[in-house]
Enzyme design. Sequence first.
Site, PDB file in Angstrom:
ATOM      1  N   GLY A   1      -1.989  -1.383  11.829  1.00  0.00           N
ATOM      2  CA  GLY A   1      -1.756  -2.823  11.744  1.00  0.00           C
ATOM      3  C   GLY A   1      -0.343  -3.169  11.316  1.00  0.00           C
ATOM      4  N   ASP A   2       0.232  -2.347  10.444  1.00  0.00           N
ATOM      5  CA  ASP A   2       1.619  -2.575  10.016  1.00  0.00           C
ATOM      6  C   ASP A   2       2.582  -2.296  11.164  1.00  0.00           C
ATOM      7  OD1 ASP A   2       0.440  -2.951   7.505  1.00  0.00           O
ATOM      8  OD2 ASP A   2       0.699  -0.843   6.982  1.00  0.00           O
TER       9      ASP A   2
ATOM     10  N   GLU B   1      -9.017  -2.545  22.359  1.00  0.00           N
ATOM     11  CA  GLU B   1      -8.908  -3.525  23.453  1.00  0.00           C
ATOM     12  C   GLU B   1      -7.576  -4.265  23.431  1.00  0.00           C
ATOM     13  OE1 GLU B   1     -12.434  -6.056  24.063  1.00  0.00           O
ATOM     14  OE2 GLU B   1     -13.415  -4.770  22.576  1.00  0.00           O
TER      15      GLU B   1
ATOM     16  N   GLY C   1       2.952   1.692   2.127  1.00  0.00           N
ATOM     17  CA  GLY C   1       2.641   0.349   1.665  1.00  0.00           C
ATOM     18  C   GLY C   1       2.835  -0.577   2.841  1.00  0.00           C
TER      19      GLY C   1
ATOM     20  N   VAL D   1      -6.928  -7.515   4.396  1.00  0.00           N
ATOM     21  CA  VAL D   1      -7.969  -7.624   3.371  1.00  0.00           C
ATOM     22  C   VAL D   1      -8.292  -6.244   2.794  1.00  0.00           C
ATOM     23  CG1 VAL D   1     -10.354  -8.282   2.907  1.00  0.00           C
ATOM     24  CG2 VAL D   1      -8.952  -9.670   4.450  1.00  0.00           C
TER      25      VAL D   1
ATOM     26  N   SER E   1       6.477  -2.191   3.191  1.00  0.00           N
ATOM     27  CA  SER E   1       7.565  -1.247   3.473  1.00  0.00           C
ATOM     28  C   SER E   1       7.340  -0.540   4.809  1.00  0.00           C
ATOM     29  CB  SER E   1       7.708  -0.225   2.338  1.00  0.00           C
ATOM     30  OG  SER E   1       6.539   0.544   2.190  1.00  0.00           O
ATOM     31  N   ASN E   2       6.073  -0.335   5.199  1.00  0.00           N
ATOM     32  CA  ASN E   2       5.806   0.215   6.532  1.00  0.00           C
ATOM     33  C   ASN E   2       6.416  -0.675   7.611  1.00  0.00           C
ATOM     34  OD1 ASN E   2       4.230   2.146   5.250  1.00  0.00           O
ATOM     35  ND2 ASN E   2       2.275   1.275   5.892  1.00  0.00           N
TER      36      ASN E   2
END
Length: 318
Positions: free
Chosen positions: A258-259, A229, A33, A166, A36-37
Amino acid sequence: MDVVTMGETMTLFSPNEQGQLRHAHSFSMKFAGAESNVAIGLSRLGHKARWISRLGEDEFGDAMEIFIRGEGVDVSYVTRDEQAPTGVFFKEFRRPNDTRVYYYRKDSAASQLMADHIKEKAIKGAAYLHITGITPALGESCQSVMDKAIRLAKANGVKIVFDPNVRLKIWKSEEEARRLIKRYIAESDIVLPGEAEAEFLFGKKDRAAYVEAFHDLGADIVLMKVGKEGCLVSQRGKAVEHVSGFYVERVIDPIGAGDAFAAGVLSALLDGLSVEEAARRGNAMGAIVTMVNGDVEGLPNRADLFSFMNGGSDDVTR
């Protein structure tokens, strides 16, 4: 606490083979999640993180709470629901560079989070509140949770960090997603969008225009991820800077990068580093986790992170 975060974590079933999910015969059970990550990533780097959520009163909920607590994350404000289940999702590694996710989270325990579950003492005293665009997508009650958490953070001088994250599969409509995500950006001090998310929110523009659009909404600091990049860094009133990413020879699982980036950025800011240095640490964290199957399995400790950032070591350590 250094960072408080909140949101849904689900049981993840990851197939042990590549190919279409219909042909998978064995799975590994993991937990994942966005929020939590981030909390686990911060904990492994030596910071104090708290995760707020709601779990089903079921075996998946028991296993998840034990796992996240075992990673050193504070779960004292996690509540349980006897009526609603813990959410589940599946990954599908269809082919290299084609990973798909299937959610089974409708009416899950986390979607039943209410504003009353968020206590001021859970947020007061933290340096940062980390929130994402996933939580409000779960329904009106979760939107009220977001609103209360933001209000409490502002009242207690806690900076707000927002990752749009998103997930159109769980929003009622694209219009609702744009409207609410823009509203949360306006409430935040730091935003961590991806370039594709910027295009979703603002239409087709050049990168500098995307960054300016986030500032126009109200964000003071923008770190926009631009894939391999690296990222663009912008502080209000200063020139946009590009911070290069780290080379990864083979991406195993891109989900969770991303997390990891968010955890790296927050870790560096907590260490008193500049925003540019925070971006570099975030880029390194994001690169590292893509080389391991699972959202949190590849998150490094501090020694491993710094070794990677400094060029790594021999392939075999004896």
